[in-house]
Scaffold this motif. Structure first.
Motif, PDB file in Angstrom:
ATOM      1  N   ASP A 123       0.809  -1.212   0.000  1.00 55.56           N
ATOM      2  CA  ASP A 123       0.000   0.000   0.000  1.00 55.56           C
ATOM      3  C   ASP A 123       0.843   1.264   0.000  1.00 55.56           C
TER       4      ASP A 123
ATOM      5  N   GLN B  17      -2.825   6.165   8.922  1.00 55.34           N
ATOM      6  CA  GLN B  17      -4.130   6.721   8.570  1.00 55.34           C
ATOM      7  C   GLN B  17      -4.875   5.813   7.602  1.00 55.34           C
ATOM      8  N   LEU B  18      -4.147   5.243   6.629  1.00 54.44           N
ATOM      9  CA  LEU B  18      -4.775   4.315   5.690  1.00 54.44           C
ATOM     10  C   LEU B  18      -5.279   3.075   6.408  1.00 54.44           C
TER      11      LEU B  18
ATOM     12  N   LYS C 182      -8.456   3.782   7.984  1.00 54.01           N
ATOM     13  CA  LYS C 182      -9.537   3.938   7.008  1.00 54.01           C
ATOM     14  C   LYS C 182     -10.018   2.603   6.457  1.00 54.01           C
ATOM     15  N   GLN C 183      -9.075   1.729   6.061  1.00 54.70           N
ATOM     16  CA  GLN C 183      -9.479   0.495   5.388  1.00 54.70           C
ATOM     17  C   GLN C 183      -9.245  -0.764   6.221  1.00 54.70           C
TER      18      GLN C 183
ATOM     19  N   ALA D 192      -2.924  -1.956   6.414  1.00 53.95           N
ATOM     20  CA  ALA D 192      -2.009  -1.355   5.448  1.00 53.95           C
ATOM     21  C   ALA D 192      -0.716  -2.141   5.435  1.00 53.95           C
TER      22      ALA D 192
END
Length: 258
Positions: free
Chosen positions: A176, A197-198, A201-202, A205
């Motif tokens: 990622d 942060q990713l 969010k998902q 990472a």
């Protein structure tokens, strides 16, 4: 009655507080970290080996200390990956699009022999090679036959490597975030924050870094702080299980690689 209600409320509050302090498994965002380009510089390799937690070490087969580092990493309980050079990378192990499959096979055998205990591989460079469907399909089938995993470094948006792995159900991941395209300490810290942060969010990472001095300094400082930030740092095998071979939104649609 009031005493019972008060005890009930105190119990609920206590459970909520305990969950906040010790969230149930699966509640935290998850990170996996791979350090590439290893085997060239023993002092830097040793710093990578000393990083806490489940860092995976991806070792170049044509480096002078590849075997030594692979053995040390295995003894330390770290995951070893073969960092397989692919076009435009050169060298005696590098894969190129015009090569016959027999030559690719021979180079893969030799590279795996140079990096003992490899649990799988990821591509070193490979922006041209990973766009070639036929050799990537052959590679994924060969890795499956050998019970090895694949990590697509995603050095090109044209890669079909992860898609070929997904087609046959090979245990695999895709990168990622690169931590250090800019190896300055400020940029590395920003990329690590972007990876966190990713993950928030998902849900997860996958980060790849390199053994630059400033990258290692940032990781040595920040990795021990991940838990207090509510982040679970996990190994790549567990990350494969978490993702279930599904593509993240940046790499595909509906879990299917583009």
């Amino acid at each position: 009655m009031r005493a019972w209600l008060l005890l009930l409320l105190l119990g609920v509050f206590g459970l909520a507080q305990a969950e906040q302090e010790n969230p149930p498994p699966g509640k935290h965002p998850r990170l996996a970290l791979i350090i590439d380009d290893l085997g060239q510089n023993p002092p830097r390799d040793r710093r990578v080996l000393a990083l806490p937690g489940p860092v995976a070490l991806s070792i170049l087969p044509d480096t002078p200390h590849a075997r030594e580092l692979a053995l040390a990493a295995h003894r330390a309980g770290k995951t070893v990956l073969l960092h397989l050079p692919m076009d435009p990378a050169g060298g005696p192990f590098s894969w190129h699009p015009q090569m016959p499959l027999q030559q690719l096979h021979e180079r893969l055998d030799a590279a795996l022999d140079a990096v003992p205990y490899a649990h799988g591989l990821n591509n070193h460079m490979g922006s041209r090679m990973t766009a070639e469907a036929e050799p990537m399909a052959w590679l994924m089938a060969e890795l499956q036959r050998r019970h090895l995993i694949f990590l697509d470094s995603r050095t090109s948006p044209a890669t079909v490597a992860a898609a070929q792995a997904q087609k046959i159900g090979l245990a695999s991941l895709s990168r990622d975030v690169f931590l250090d395209d800019d190896p300055s300490p400020q940029a590395v810290a920003r990329q690590l924050a972007a990876g966190i942060q990713l993950a928030r969010k998902q849900g997860s990472a996958v980060l790849i870094g390199h053994p630059h001095p400033d990258t290692l300094a940032v990781l040595e400082r920040e990795l021990p702080r991940l838990r207090e930030q509510g982040i679970d740092w996990i190994g790549i095998d567990l990350m494969i299980a978490v993702r279930g071979n599904r593509a993240m939104a940046a790499h595909g649609k509906g879990g299917i690689y583009r």
